[in-house]
Scaffold this motif. Sequence first.
Motif, PDB file in Angstrom:
ATOM      1  N   ARG A  97       5.505   3.156   0.696  1.00 44.04           N
ATOM      2  CA  ARG A  97       4.638   2.548   1.713  1.00 44.04           C
ATOM      3  C   ARG A  97       3.594   1.639   1.063  1.00 44.04           C
ATOM      4  NH1 ARG A  97       6.156   7.537   2.647  1.00 44.04           N
ATOM      5  NH2 ARG A  97       7.016   8.140   4.679  1.00 44.04           N
ATOM      6  N   SER A  98       3.199   2.006  -0.155  1.00 42.46           N
ATOM      7  CA  SER A  98       2.228   1.184  -0.891  1.00 42.46           C
ATOM      8  C   SER A  98       2.943   0.400  -1.980  1.00 42.46           C
ATOM      9  CB  SER A  98       1.168   2.083  -1.534  1.00 42.46           C
ATOM     10  OG  SER A  98       1.772   2.956  -2.476  1.00 42.46           O
ATOM     11  N   ALA A  99       2.483  -0.810  -2.236  1.00 46.25           N
ATOM     12  CA  ALA A  99       3.053  -1.638  -3.310  1.00 46.25           C
ATOM     13  C   ALA A  99       3.055  -0.878  -4.630  1.00 46.25           C
ATOM     14  CB  ALA A  99       2.242  -2.931  -3.440  1.00 46.25           C
ATOM     15  N   MET A 100       1.953  -0.195  -4.870  1.00 45.76           N
ATOM     16  CA  MET A 100       1.730   0.495  -6.136  1.00 45.76           C
ATOM     17  C   MET A 100       2.809   1.497  -6.483  1.00 45.76           C
ATOM     18  SD  MET A 100      -0.516   0.815  -8.557  1.00 45.76           S
ATOM     19  CE  MET A 100      -0.956   1.980  -9.854  1.00 45.76           C
ATOM     20  N   LEU A 182       1.128   5.223   7.203  1.00 47.62           N
ATOM     21  CA  LEU A 182       1.222   3.767   7.303  1.00 47.62           C
ATOM     22  C   LEU A 182       2.547   3.385   7.963  1.00 47.62           C
ATOM     23  CD1 LEU A 182      -0.159   2.553   3.837  1.00 47.62           C
ATOM     24  CD2 LEU A 182      -1.261   2.413   6.084  1.00 47.62           C
ATOM     25  N   PRO A 183       2.531   2.268   8.708  1.00 51.84           N
ATOM     26  CA  PRO A 183       3.725   1.912   9.494  1.00 51.84           C
ATOM     27  C   PRO A 183       4.762   1.142   8.671  1.00 51.84           C
ATOM     28  CG  PRO A 183       2.001   0.323   9.913  1.00 51.84           C
ATOM     29  CD  PRO A 183       1.424   1.340   8.937  1.00 51.84           C
ATOM     30  N   HIS A 184       4.972   1.546   7.416  1.00 54.12           N
ATOM     31  CA  HIS A 184       5.930   0.828   6.567  1.00 54.12           C
ATOM     32  C   HIS A 184       7.140   1.698   6.280  1.00 54.12           C
ATOM     33  CE1 HIS A 184       2.929  -2.201   6.103  1.00 54.12           C
ATOM     34  NE2 HIS A 184       2.090  -1.407   5.452  1.00 54.12           N
ATOM     35  N   TRP A 185       8.300   1.074   6.271  1.00 55.09           N
ATOM     36  CA  TRP A 185       9.518   1.815   5.941  1.00 55.09           C
ATOM     37  C   TRP A 185       9.446   2.260   4.488  1.00 55.09           C
ATOM     38  CZ3 TRP A 185      13.641   2.269   2.725  1.00 55.09           C
ATOM     39  CH2 TRP A 185      14.736   3.031   3.186  1.00 55.09           C
TER      40      TRP A 185
ATOM     41  N   ILE B 126      -0.586 -12.717  -6.963  1.00 48.43           N
ATOM     42  CA  ILE B 126       0.669 -13.484  -6.942  1.00 48.43           C
ATOM     43  C   ILE B 126       1.759 -12.737  -7.714  1.00 48.43           C
ATOM     44  CG2 ILE B 126       1.759 -15.587  -7.867  1.00 48.43           C
ATOM     45  CD1 ILE B 126      -0.916 -17.036  -7.197  1.00 48.43           C
ATOM     46  N   ALA B 127       1.377 -12.211  -8.866  1.00 55.76           N
ATOM     47  CA  ALA B 127       2.350 -11.509  -9.700  1.00 55.76           C
ATOM     48  C   ALA B 127       2.858 -10.247  -9.026  1.00 55.76           C
ATOM     49  CB  ALA B 127       1.729 -11.188 -11.059  1.00 55.76           C
ATOM     50  N   PHE B 128       1.946  -9.467  -8.445  1.00 51.87           N
ATOM     51  CA  PHE B 128       2.343  -8.249  -7.738  1.00 51.87           C
ATOM     52  C   PHE B 128       3.343  -8.574  -6.634  1.00 51.87           C
ATOM     53  CE2 PHE B 128      -1.222  -5.618  -9.341  1.00 51.87           C
ATOM     54  CZ  PHE B 128      -0.571  -4.412  -9.456  1.00 51.87           C
ATOM     55  N   ASP B 129       2.991  -9.566  -5.811  1.00 49.32           N
ATOM     56  CA  ASP B 129       3.890  -9.927  -4.710  1.00 49.32           C
ATOM     57  C   ASP B 129       5.251 -10.367  -5.249  1.00 49.32           C
ATOM     58  OD1 ASP B 129       1.849  -9.360  -2.989  1.00 49.32           O
ATOM     59  OD2 ASP B 129       1.399 -11.451  -2.475  1.00 49.32           O
ATOM     60  N   CYS B 143       4.723  -3.767   2.948  1.00 45.43           N
ATOM     61  CA  CYS B 143       4.101  -2.538   2.427  1.00 45.43           C
ATOM     62  C   CYS B 143       2.595  -2.777   2.274  1.00 45.43           C
ATOM     63  CB  CYS B 143       4.723  -2.145   1.081  1.00 45.43           C
ATOM     64  SG  CYS B 143       4.496  -3.383  -0.207  1.00 45.43           S
ATOM     65  N   ARG B 144       1.872  -1.728   1.935  1.00 42.06           N
ATOM     66  CA  ARG B 144       0.428  -1.875   1.742  1.00 42.06           C
ATOM     67  C   ARG B 144       0.158  -2.534   0.395  1.00 42.06           C
ATOM     68  NH1 ARG B 144      -3.144   0.512  -1.180  1.00 42.06           N
ATOM     69  NH2 ARG B 144      -2.206   2.548  -1.564  1.00 42.06           N
ATOM     70  N   PRO B 145      -0.600  -3.642   0.378  1.00 41.60           N
ATOM     71  CA  PRO B 145      -0.889  -4.317  -0.895  1.00 41.60           C
ATOM     72  C   PRO B 145      -1.732  -3.414  -1.797  1.00 41.60           C
ATOM     73  CG  PRO B 145      -1.639  -5.639   0.982  1.00 41.60           C
ATOM     74  CD  PRO B 145      -1.244  -4.305   1.529  1.00 41.60           C
ATOM     75  N   PRO B 146      -1.702  -3.678  -3.096  1.00 43.19           N
ATOM     76  CA  PRO B 146      -2.514  -2.868  -4.011  1.00 43.19           C
ATOM     77  C   PRO B 146      -4.002  -3.130  -3.778  1.00 43.19           C
ATOM     78  CG  PRO B 146      -1.490  -4.705  -5.169  1.00 43.19           C
ATOM     79  CD  PRO B 146      -0.915  -4.713  -3.798  1.00 43.19           C
ATOM     80  N   ASN B 147      -4.778  -2.082  -3.877  1.00 44.38           N
ATOM     81  CA  ASN B 147      -6.231  -2.274  -3.809  1.00 44.38           C
ATOM     82  C   ASN B 147      -6.764  -2.565  -5.215  1.00 44.38           C
ATOM     83  OD1 ASN B 147      -6.506   0.218  -5.159  1.00 44.38           O
ATOM     84  ND2 ASN B 147      -6.453   1.338  -3.200  1.00 44.38           N
ATOM     85  N   ALA B 148      -8.065  -2.785  -5.300  1.00 46.51           N
ATOM     86  CA  ALA B 148      -8.652  -3.212  -6.584  1.00 46.51           C
ATOM     87  C   ALA B 148      -8.400  -2.182  -7.682  1.00 46.51           C
ATOM     88  CB  ALA B 148     -10.151  -3.454  -6.404  1.00 46.51           C
ATOM     89  N   LYS B 149      -8.515  -0.905  -7.329  1.00 51.15           N
ATOM     90  CA  LYS B 149      -8.324   0.145  -8.317  1.00 51.15           C
ATOM     91  C   LYS B 149      -6.878   0.164  -8.813  1.00 51.15           C
ATOM     92  CE  LYS B 149      -8.687   5.192  -8.718  1.00 51.15           C
ATOM     93  NZ  LYS B 149      -8.751   6.428  -7.917  1.00 51.15           N
ATOM     94  N   GLU B 150      -5.955  -0.008  -7.885  1.00 47.61           N
ATOM     95  CA  GLU B 150      -4.541  -0.005  -8.271  1.00 47.61           C
ATOM     96  C   GLU B 150      -4.202  -1.214  -9.136  1.00 47.61           C
ATOM     97  OE1 GLU B 150      -2.739   2.415  -4.397  1.00 47.61           O
ATOM     98  OE2 GLU B 150      -2.922   0.226  -4.323  1.00 47.61           O
ATOM     99  N   ARG B 151      -4.789  -2.355  -8.779  1.00 50.21           N
ATOM    100  CA  ARG B 151      -4.532  -3.552  -9.592  1.00 50.21           C
ATOM    101  C   ARG B 151      -5.031  -3.349 -11.017  1.00 50.21           C
ATOM    102  NH1 ARG B 151      -5.778  -6.658  -4.850  1.00 50.21           N
ATOM    103  NH2 ARG B 151      -7.942  -6.816  -5.501  1.00 50.21           N
TER     104      ARG B 151
END
Lengths: 226, 226
Positions: A97-100, A182-185, B126-129, B143-151
Amino acid sequence: MFASSSTPDAPRTIPTRRPDRARHDRATVHAILDSDFVCHLGFVADGRPVVLPTLYARVGERLYLHGSTGSRPLRAAGRGLEVCVTVTTVQGIVLARSAMHHSLNYRSVVAHGTAHRVTDPEELQIAFDALLDQTVPGRSAGCRPPNAKERAATAVLRLDLDTVSAKIREGGVNDDPADADLPHWAGVVPVWRAIGSAVPDPALPHGTPLPDHLRRFVEDGGQRPR
Amino acid sequence: MFASSSTPDAPRTIPTRRPDRARHDRATVHAILDSDFVCHLGFVADGRPVVLPTLYARVGERLYLHGSTGSRPLRAAGRGLEVCVTVTTVQGIVLARSAMHHSLNYRSVVAHGTAHRVTDPEELQIAFDALLDQTVPGRSAGCRPPNAKERAATAVLRLDLDTVSAKIREGGVNDDPADADLPHWAGVVPVWRAIGSAVPDPALPHGTPLPDHLRRFVEDGGQRPR
């Protein structure tokens, strides 16, 4: 022996980030190596890293590497060449669900050591056969063996499996609990190496049957015998 | 610029053994890089080669590499780390009448250069995406983008595609004419990376539909859009 935390080489084979994914038992290392036939062979040339794909075969506690990749350092490895051999099999794409927490399911082996060019004629024949049979089991008996001139033209390297480790990521998604709603597959897309029907050489006499070793290989989807 | 025989770096990227298999045009290099998402990343640590599998993405003339592989040199690449990045796609097993002419059909790219850790927040995004979308096109928006801590917790390396070459082996069997009448089967077994149906996370609400980006990916058998 395989590296463990008590050997001097351990820092090179104990992954620091996800030690839970590291496996050092011999059976796991062998199983991963036996399931593939292409490795990535790394060495240092003029102080810089070089990584080339090549064929390999495992025979007991040795790897044989097809060294005729056009690289002079490989062909000149008579006195020994420091290498890193890595085999990676991707088995799934883990979509969280999360990019991470996106990840891959995979199995990999990393072997370090000094590779030597094989010159003994008997060992060279063993290595040739093993390289063919690693790709398609039984193939070495289903083709014309190399003659002396052909053997001399082919560089084969040997690497003893002394400092080697395996790493495995498997299973499902590991999202943070806070992301559960979260609403992500989320899930896993399985990945594997597929093989198709054997396409005969146009010059092959019409109706030539597939030999047994190849028929089994295709029916098994390219899997090695266990 | 890409290496050619007139650049100082040429010896590192002109294969010496089968120059007929070498391709240096940018479109070929891009097409090979765009068709995969796992590379083998080589670097030198304590004078020795290390090769690790990792995820990559191509953005224009840059590669972004997921550097959190547990390797300290990768995570400390702020000042630049000399790397070799190799991507290899196996497409067929070439079975000849003679052992000597067995081969693989494959496409590979080898890129050399100095990788740097990405620290700029915009470039990091950009790189993460790109890393997500290289694996499954469209995934970064699903999906949920990374937050600052995850980045901050993720090392991403950038390598400019300056010194890069492609190598392709394709087609059928190339036996010696003298072997044409040997009674051995010859031909090609096609190989490709297959993907299966997406397996949902057990915690996903029952009946959650596959998002469009994933439905397309599975229907296309994991192929990237052209």
